[in-house]
Design a protein around this motif. Sequence first.
Motif, PDB file in Angstrom:
ATOM      1  N   MET A 134       0.841  -1.187   0.000  1.00  0.00           N
ATOM      2  CA  MET A 134       0.000   0.000   0.000  1.00  0.00           C
ATOM      3  C   MET A 134       0.876   1.236   0.000  1.00  0.00           C
ATOM      4  N   GLY A 135       0.394   2.260  -0.657  1.00  0.00           N
ATOM      5  CA  GLY A 135       1.176   3.490  -0.732  1.00  0.00           C
ATOM      6  C   GLY A 135       0.305   4.714  -0.599  1.00  0.00           C
ATOM      7  N   TRP A 136       0.956   5.806  -0.249  1.00  0.00           N
ATOM      8  CA  TRP A 136       0.328   7.129  -0.251  1.00  0.00           C
ATOM      9  C   TRP A 136       1.136   8.033  -1.183  1.00  0.00           C
ATOM     10  N   PHE A 137       0.403   8.742  -1.998  1.00  0.00           N
ATOM     11  CA  PHE A 137       0.979   9.736  -2.883  1.00  0.00           C
ATOM     12  C   PHE A 137       0.238  11.049  -2.652  1.00  0.00           C
ATOM     13  N   ARG A 138       0.819  12.135  -3.104  1.00  0.00           N
ATOM     14  CA  ARG A 138       0.125  13.417  -2.974  1.00  0.00           C
ATOM     15  C   ARG A 138       0.378  14.271  -4.206  1.00  0.00           C
ATOM     16  N   GLN A 139      -0.562  15.167  -4.437  1.00  0.00           N
ATOM     17  CA  GLN A 139      -0.435  16.080  -5.562  1.00  0.00           C
ATOM     18  C   GLN A 139      -0.887  17.463  -5.128  1.00  0.00           C
ATOM     19  N   ALA A 140       0.031  18.395  -5.183  1.00  0.00           N
ATOM     20  CA  ALA A 140      -0.266  19.782  -4.862  1.00  0.00           C
ATOM     21  C   ALA A 140      -0.658  20.517  -6.143  1.00  0.00           C
ATOM     22  N   PRO A 141      -1.388  21.625  -6.021  1.00  0.00           N
ATOM     23  CA  PRO A 141      -1.813  22.372  -7.211  1.00  0.00           C
ATOM     24  C   PRO A 141      -0.619  22.760  -8.076  1.00  0.00           C
ATOM     25  N   GLY A 142      -0.720  22.456  -9.357  1.00  0.00           N
ATOM     26  CA  GLY A 142       0.325  22.823 -10.288  1.00  0.00           C
ATOM     27  C   GLY A 142       1.551  21.948 -10.253  1.00  0.00           C
ATOM     28  N   LYS A 143       1.503  20.879  -9.456  1.00  0.00           N
ATOM     29  CA  LYS A 143       2.665  19.992  -9.348  1.00  0.00           C
ATOM     30  C   LYS A 143       2.283  18.572  -9.724  1.00  0.00           C
TER      31      LYS A 143
END
Length: 124
Positions: free
Chosen positions: A34-43
């Motif tokens: 299992m993993g966690w990823f993230r995405q910030a605006p514009g990235k």
Amino acid sequence: QVQLVASGGGLGQAGGSLRVSCAASERTFSNYAMGWFRQAPGKEREFVAAINWSGHRTYYADSVKGRFTISRDNAKNTVVLQMNSLKPEDTAVYYCAAGVLANDSPRAADFGSWGQGTQVTVSS
């Protein structure tokens, strides 16, 4: 595919803590890393943390090492990301994912199933 539902997150303050959880519907949950990823605006989406099928191996991005902890409960089909010492740059939509790790450097391509994402916002 594994059905994943993320929850938690919300608004936190710098230096504080938040927790995001992910529930899986698959009875073979324990077969998957299992993993966690993230995405910030514009990235672009970036890796945050991962845990192997047994929970005995964990992996972290350098940016969160020592602050975030990933854990799993195979009996409850859940994975949790505990986020401490939050920073404004942790602000992003957080996604949980299930897959099979190819090596000790988890990447998005290792994960074939993704949750819907949950917003984490950290104020300064």
